[in-house]
Design a protein around this motif. Sequence first.
Motif, PDB file in Angstrom:
ATOM      1  N   ALA A 114       0.833  -1.214   0.000  1.00  0.00           N
ATOM      2  CA  ALA A 114       0.000   0.000   0.000  1.00  0.00           C
ATOM      3  C   ALA A 114       0.862   1.256   0.000  1.00  0.00           C
ATOM      4  CB  ALA A 114      -0.923  -0.014   1.213  1.00  0.00           C
ATOM      5  N   LYS A 115       1.900   1.295   0.832  1.00  0.00           N
ATOM      6  CA  LYS A 115       2.755   2.481   0.899  1.00  0.00           C
ATOM      7  C   LYS A 115       3.535   2.689  -0.394  1.00  0.00           C
ATOM      8  CE  LYS A 115       3.427   3.186   5.862  1.00  0.00           C
ATOM      9  NZ  LYS A 115       3.015   4.603   5.788  1.00  0.00           N
ATOM     10  N   LEU A 116       4.081   1.609  -0.942  1.00  0.00           N
ATOM     11  CA  LEU A 116       4.853   1.740  -2.171  1.00  0.00           C
ATOM     12  C   LEU A 116       3.966   2.184  -3.324  1.00  0.00           C
ATOM     13  CD1 LEU A 116       7.155  -1.393  -1.874  1.00  0.00           C
ATOM     14  CD2 LEU A 116       7.872   0.988  -1.788  1.00  0.00           C
ATOM     15  N   LEU A 117       2.764   1.618  -3.415  1.00  0.00           N
ATOM     16  CA  LEU A 117       1.847   2.018  -4.475  1.00  0.00           C
ATOM     17  C   LEU A 117       1.407   3.469  -4.316  1.00  0.00           C
ATOM     18  CD1 LEU A 117      -0.290  -1.237  -4.765  1.00  0.00           C
ATOM     19  CD2 LEU A 117       1.383  -0.383  -6.407  1.00  0.00           C
ATOM     20  N   MET A 141       7.925   5.370   1.204  1.00  0.00           N
ATOM     21  CA  MET A 141       8.913   4.362   1.592  1.00  0.00           C
ATOM     22  C   MET A 141       8.520   3.775   2.941  1.00  0.00           C
ATOM     23  SD  MET A 141      11.921   2.884   0.891  1.00  0.00           S
ATOM     24  CE  MET A 141      13.180   3.886   0.074  1.00  0.00           C
ATOM     25  N   PRO A 142       8.151   2.491   3.017  1.00  0.00           N
ATOM     26  CA  PRO A 142       7.791   1.888   4.305  1.00  0.00           C
ATOM     27  C   PRO A 142       8.958   1.933   5.284  1.00  0.00           C
ATOM     28  CG  PRO A 142       7.113   0.488   2.475  1.00  0.00           C
ATOM     29  CD  PRO A 142       7.985   1.560   1.895  1.00  0.00           C
ATOM     30  N   GLN A 143       8.639   2.103   6.561  1.00  0.00           N
ATOM     31  CA  GLN A 143       9.661   2.261   7.596  1.00  0.00           C
ATOM     32  C   GLN A 143      10.589   1.049   7.669  1.00  0.00           C
ATOM     33  OE1 GLN A 143      10.313   4.849   9.629  1.00  0.00           O
ATOM     34  NE2 GLN A 143      11.927   3.799  10.752  1.00  0.00           N
ATOM     35  N   SER A 144      10.039  -0.148   7.577  1.00  0.00           N
ATOM     36  CA  SER A 144      10.847  -1.361   7.767  1.00  0.00           C
ATOM     37  C   SER A 144      11.002  -2.143   6.472  1.00  0.00           C
ATOM     38  CB  SER A 144      10.217  -2.246   8.849  1.00  0.00           C
ATOM     39  OG  SER A 144       8.849  -2.507   8.549  1.00  0.00           O
ATOM     40  N   ILE A 145      11.125  -1.443   5.347  1.00  0.00           N
ATOM     41  CA  ILE A 145      11.209  -2.123   4.066  1.00  0.00           C
ATOM     42  C   ILE A 145      12.473  -2.975   3.955  1.00  0.00           C
ATOM     43  CG2 ILE A 145      12.410  -0.247   2.871  1.00  0.00           C
ATOM     44  CD1 ILE A 145      10.660  -0.919   0.424  1.00  0.00           C
ATOM     45  N   GLU A 146      13.510  -2.631   4.725  1.00  0.00           N
ATOM     46  CA  GLU A 146      14.742  -3.417   4.668  1.00  0.00           C
ATOM     47  C   GLU A 146      14.505  -4.869   5.049  1.00  0.00           C
ATOM     48  OE1 GLU A 146      18.971  -2.276   4.504  1.00  0.00           O
ATOM     49  OE2 GLU A 146      17.490  -2.980   3.088  1.00  0.00           O
ATOM     50  N   ARG A 147      13.458  -5.129   5.858  1.00  0.00           N
ATOM     51  CA  ARG A 147      13.176  -6.508   6.241  1.00  0.00           C
ATOM     52  C   ARG A 147      12.851  -7.361   5.027  1.00  0.00           C
ATOM     53  NH1 ARG A 147       9.104  -5.365  11.351  1.00  0.00           N
ATOM     54  NH2 ARG A 147      10.600  -4.216  12.659  1.00  0.00           N
ATOM     55  N   ALA A 148      12.134  -6.777   4.061  1.00  0.00           N
ATOM     56  CA  ALA A 148      11.784  -7.525   2.858  1.00  0.00           C
ATOM     57  C   ALA A 148      13.034  -7.916   2.078  1.00  0.00           C
ATOM     58  CB  ALA A 148      10.841  -6.696   1.985  1.00  0.00           C
ATOM     59  N   LEU A 198       6.560  -0.988  -9.206  1.00  0.00           N
ATOM     60  CA  LEU A 198       5.123  -0.944  -8.972  1.00  0.00           C
ATOM     61  C   LEU A 198       4.386  -1.903  -9.909  1.00  0.00           C
ATOM     62  CD1 LEU A 198       4.488   2.860  -8.388  1.00  0.00           C
ATOM     63  CD2 LEU A 198       4.974   1.058  -6.733  1.00  0.00           C
ATOM     64  N   LYS A 199       4.846  -2.035 -11.131  1.00  0.00           N
ATOM     65  CA  LYS A 199       4.230  -2.986 -12.058  1.00  0.00           C
ATOM     66  C   LYS A 199       4.381  -4.416 -11.544  1.00  0.00           C
ATOM     67  CE  LYS A 199       4.479  -4.728 -16.802  1.00  0.00           C
ATOM     68  NZ  LYS A 199       5.199  -4.662 -18.106  1.00  0.00           N
ATOM     69  N   ALA A 200       5.585  -4.753 -11.046  1.00  0.00           N
ATOM     70  CA  ALA A 200       5.804  -6.102 -10.504  1.00  0.00           C
ATOM     71  C   ALA A 200       4.928  -6.349  -9.282  1.00  0.00           C
ATOM     72  CB  ALA A 200       7.280  -6.280 -10.154  1.00  0.00           C
ATOM     73  N   LEU A 201       4.777  -5.335  -8.428  1.00  0.00           N
ATOM     74  CA  LEU A 201       3.920  -5.482  -7.248  1.00  0.00           C
ATOM     75  C   LEU A 201       2.472  -5.749  -7.646  1.00  0.00           C
ATOM     76  CD1 LEU A 201       5.152  -2.766  -4.711  1.00  0.00           C
ATOM     77  CD2 LEU A 201       5.316  -5.237  -4.498  1.00  0.00           C
TER      78      LEU A 201
END
Length: 306
Positions: free
Chosen positions: A115-118, A122-129, A191-194
């Motif tokens: 949701a945030k990326l779309l 930048m999500p706060q904890s995106i590094e976890r992914a 975003l296309k891949a998501l």
Amino acid sequence: MPLKDFEQDSAGRHFSSSPATLTTEADSSIAREWWVERWLDLLNGYRFKKRLERARDYARQGHVLSIDFKNAKVIARVQGTEPEPYRVSLSIDPFTDEDWAAVAETLAQQAGFAAKLLAGEMPQSIERAFATNGLSLFPFALGDIHSQCTCPDKANPCKHIGAVYYLLGDRFSDDPFVLFQLRGRTQQQLLKALREVRSRLVTELPEPVVASEPIALEPIDPQTPIAPATVPVNLQQFWDYDQPLEPSLVVITPPADGDTPLSLLGPLPLPTDGTTDNRSTQKVVTQYLEDVYRTAGQAATVAALS
């Protein structure tokens, strides 16, 4: 002009044809985004402080004439002492298509991330992914950034490269997707891949099972144990593990939010008398310890990966 005035061409490349200037000291009271802080931590951990000061001055004085993002590389023109501007190039190792496919799968499975990326955030904890897939969005140290300059200075980073480093921090503040571009994916591609993964996940949801008849439950035998017998714990061997670890499951990455132990412990319990000098001492000591923790963490990460 500030980097937020950068333009974007039809190929998704960001560029500026005018000199760029660094955010001034007067703006330093404004809280920076966490991903900008992570980038600046790389610079602040550099041991040659005088060279960084010269680079910061170059950035403030508008010596960086232009910055162009060409695919996964940064190309900049920096005016030095010679009439002809120097050419600076920066890049970090891009992820493979397989890596990005795995990251997109992980991001799409987390509704908050997607949701945030779309929404362009930048999500706060995106590094976890990324860490889940054995990757790190941010480089661990300046040595992980490939940089070149046409100036005669043999040191790297020279002040021209350093000035571009600082200005990239401002650029990341305005458009965090530049970080993804340096790793090999533009905002549109990610975003296309998501969207594609999210659509596939929705179609793969199982149909709800509806029982045609009531399910008869068998009575429970009173003699049947409800829980398995407790296995006794050997406290002397509690922390021992004698089985080999699966390498793909071992992920070494710095904290996603850039926190240090001081962030968890709170203010230092130093003696205080409420005076300005005493508060300044508290601030200096805290900043010093934060730098020590970050430097030690970076060194430990590099040593573990060596």
